[in-house]
Design a protein around this motif. Structure first.
Motif, short mmCIF file in Angstrom:
data_model
loop_
_atom_site.label_atom_id
_atom_site.label_comp_id
_atom_site.label_asym_id
_atom_site.label_seq_id
_atom_site.Cartn_x
_atom_site.Cartn_y
_atom_site.Cartn_z
N GLN A 148 0.98 -1.26 0.08
CA GLN A 148 0.14 -0.03 -0.04
C GLN A 148 0.79 1.28 -0.10
OE1 GLN A 148 -3.07 0.33 2.88
NE2 GLN A 148 -3.87 -1.95 2.64
N LEU A 149 0.60 2.08 -0.90
CA LEU A 149 1.54 3.26 -1.08
C LEU A 149 0.62 4.26 -1.95
CD1 LEU A 149 4.76 2.81 -2.98
CD2 LEU A 149 2.67 1.56 -3.25
N THR A 150 1.00 5.53 -1.86
CA THR A 150 0.27 6.47 -3.06
C THR A 150 0.89 6.34 -4.21
OG1 THR A 150 1.73 8.50 -2.35
CG2 THR A 150 -0.24 8.05 -0.99
N ALA A 151 0.33 6.94 -5.40
CA ALA A 151 0.77 6.82 -6.69
C ALA A 151 2.14 7.59 -6.43
CB ALA A 151 -0.12 7.42 -7.59
N GLN A 199 4.22 8.20 -4.15
CA GLN A 199 5.22 7.31 -3.45
C GLN A 199 5.97 6.12 -4.25
OE1 GLN A 199 2.85 6.17 -0.07
NE2 GLN A 199 3.98 7.57 1.24
N GLU A 227 -0.17 11.78 -7.59
CA GLU A 227 -0.89 12.37 -6.59
C GLU A 227 -0.90 11.37 -5.17
OE1 GLU A 227 -4.35 14.45 -7.87
OE2 GLU A 227 -3.21 15.87 -8.98
N ASP A 228 -1.72 11.79 -4.32
CA ASP A 228 -1.88 11.08 -3.15
C ASP A 228 -2.87 10.16 -3.16
OD1 ASP A 228 0.14 12.67 -1.71
OD2 ASP A 228 -1.21 13.91 -1.22
N GLN A 229 -3.32 9.68 -4.39
CA GLN A 229 -4.33 8.47 -4.50
C GLN A 229 -3.55 7.22 -4.15
OE1 GLN A 229 -5.27 7.68 -8.55
NE2 GLN A 229 -6.28 5.80 -8.14
N LEU A 230 -4.19 6.55 -2.89
CA LEU A 230 -3.99 5.26 -2.48
C LEU A 230 -3.85 4.26 -3.38
CD1 LEU A 230 -2.55 3.87 0.01
CD2 LEU A 230 -4.89 3.36 0.58
#
Length: 83
Positions: free
Chosen positions: A26-29, A31, A62-65
Motif C-alpha cells: 500500500q502506497l500512494t501513486a 510514493q 498524487e496522493d491516490q492510495l
C-alpha cells in the motif's frame, strides 16, 4: 513485487524496458513514482510529462492510495508525439 514497463524516453533513461521491483503493498501513486525514481534517478527529468498506469489504468502522480498485488503491472509512458 510488481512489473514495471518503461516506454520510449523512460526506457532510455532507465536503461531497460521492463523489470520487477519490490515495493510496499500500500502506497500512494506519488510514493510509487518516488520508489521507481530512487532506483532510476534519471527518470526524475520527465516527472512533469510522464503518464503513469497501474493495471492498465491511468493514475495521477498524487496522493491516490494504491493497493498493489504481486505481479501488478506498472507502465511509465512519457509523452508521445506524432501525426
Amino acid at each position: 513485487q510488481v512489473s514495471v514497463l518503461y516506454f520510449a524516453r523512460s526506457a532510455e533513461l532507465a536503461g531497460l524496458r521492463c523489470e520487477s521491483l519490490r515495493v510496499p503493498r500500500q502506497l500512494t501513486a506519488l510514493q510509487l513514482w518516488e520508489e521507481i525514481v530512487r532506483v532510476h534517478p534519471r527518470l526524475a527529468d520527465i516527472r512533469d510529462q510522464v503518464v503513469f498506469a497501474v493495471r492498465q489504468e491511468y493514475v495521477l502522480l498524487e496522493d491516490q492510495l494504491l493497493v498493489l498485488q504481486p505481479g501488478d503491472e506498472i507502465a511509465i509512458i512519457p509523452p508521445v508525439s506524432g501525426g
